[in-house]
Design a protein around this motif. Structure first.
Motif, PDB file in Angstrom:
ATOM      1  N   LYS A 174      94.039  20.718  83.893  1.00 32.05           N
ATOM      2  CA  LYS A 174      94.831  19.733  82.952  1.00 32.05           C
ATOM      3  C   LYS A 174      95.366  20.407  81.854  1.00 32.05           C
ATOM      4  N   THR A 178      98.222  16.490  81.522  1.00 35.16           N
ATOM      5  CA  THR A 178      97.572  15.559  82.594  1.00 35.16           C
ATOM      6  C   THR A 178      98.972  15.338  83.455  1.00 35.16           C
ATOM      7  N   LEU A 179     100.167  14.803  83.077  1.00 38.46           N
ATOM      8  CA  LEU A 179     101.100  14.402  83.702  1.00 38.46           C
ATOM      9  C   LEU A 179     101.821  15.525  84.314  1.00 38.46           C
ATOM     10  N   GLU A 182      99.921  17.024  87.178  1.00 31.04           N
ATOM     11  CA  GLU A 182      99.269  15.993  88.370  1.00 31.04           C
ATOM     12  C   GLU A 182      99.707  16.334  89.618  1.00 31.04           C
ATOM     13  N   SER A 220      92.304   8.373  89.621  1.00 30.30           N
ATOM     14  CA  SER A 220      93.491   9.310  89.463  1.00 30.30           C
ATOM     15  C   SER A 220      94.267   9.075  90.924  1.00 30.30           C
TER      16      SER A 220
END
Length: 323
Positions: A174, A178-179, A182, A220
């Motif tokens: 990450k 994170t986004l 992903e 997740s």
């Protein structure tokens, strides 16, 4: 630890399967084709032979103890992440208590630019390898070019005669958010599920063990995607609490290290392997003993500062009982 204590209990036959991110197990040599200059005696981390040997001793002792109190012996299978090459694996298995266990390993050099790979250690007397391969994880970087990252290690074999298909993972980090990252871990999940569909055509009731540092928690989307595909069960999931995990980031616990199983391992059919338990191996000697990070994994480095610890992750493990 005295090897004479490594005796499998006769009353119950337990087989331990573990996963351990060993935090940058590099040899002190500078190898062409990988960005490993930091892990050399003259590099930023001052990675000397003495420090390397110390880490090998610590890792060997730790691996030999995983699940020992219940099974009476070291793990039969250990997936590992962040190993540089075959040499470090050979030297690890020749160190301390591990050299008295009939271990071998499966490893492939991956495309990761840092040169860190996954591998599977296995007890040759308990587990027989049938086949293996490195499954490439195909990602496009921000520049549109293929991104170099770790392969997914696949091993087909038999544990006490029972066929199983294992996947050892170290999914993309990450580091860039994170986004923003992903999608990479979702691609990794879909890569495995696609490979499983091919296995299912030949082995409709295949036994799966999917382990790794997934760089995502059990809740997740990537892990949920992986679980749903073949109704996988995650026995590690229930172990996560606000005060416990496998890795500590900015004083918050995460459970990035997990082992997922096919539902075949949840039955009580005689002559088969059945899930008996799961845990995080977070014994006191693996933790920071003082300071603001007390209780966190006692890591080898923080940045370029040498602490002398074992790893920034705790191992996780499951135990299967032969019914």
């Amino acid at each position: 630890m005295n090897f004479s204590f490594f005796k499998r209990k006769k009353a119950i036959t337990l087989h331990t399967i573990a996963f351990y991110n060993v935090e940058n197990l590099f040899d002190p040599l500078e190898n062409e084709g990988t960005l490993d200059a930091d892990f050399t005696p003259k590099g930023v981390k001052r990675w000397t032979t003495h420090r390397y040997k110390r880490k090998l001793q610590q890792l060997a002792a730790t691996i030999s103890e995983i699940g020992l109190s219940a099974s009476g012996c070291p793990p039969d299978l250990v997936g590992v992440a962040e190993v540089e090459n075959k040499l470090v694996l050979q030297e690890l298995l020749a160190t301390g208590p591990l050299k008295k266990v009939p271990y071998d390993f499966v490893h492939y050099d991956s495309a990761d630019e840092r040169g860190i790979d996954t591998a599977l250690l296995y007890n040759k007397e308990i587990f027989k390898v049938v086949s293996s391969q490195a499954i490439p994880l195909v990602l496009d970087g921000s520049n549109g070019l293929p991104e170099s990252t770790r392969d997914i290690l696949y091993v087909s074999g038999k544990l006490k005669g029972e066929p199983m298909h294992l996947f050892v993972n170290h999914w993309p980090s990450k580091r860039d958010g994170t986004l923003a990252t992903e999608y990479k871990r979702i691609i990794a999940a879909n890569t495995i599920t696609g490979f499983m569909r091919g296995i299912q055509k030949e082995y409709p009731n295949a036994n799966y063990v999917v382990m790794g540092d997934f760089n995502d928690d059990p809740s997740s989307l990537s892990i949920q995607t992986l679980k749903r595909s073949h109704s996988l069960y995650n026995p590690i999931e229930k172990l996560q609490t606000p005060t416990r995990g496998s890795v500590n980031y900015q004083k918050s616990w995460c459970l990035f290290d997990q082992i997922l199983l096919s539902p075949n391992f949840l039955t009580d059919t005689k002559g088969t392997l059945t899930l008996a338990g799961a845990d995080i191996f977070d014994e006191g000697h693996l933790k920071e003993s003082k300071g603001k990070y007390k209780g966190s994994p006692f890591r080898t480095y923080v940045g370029s500062r040498y602490l002398g610890g074992i790893s920034d992750h705790f191992p996780v493990y499951i135990q299967l009982e032969l019914k």
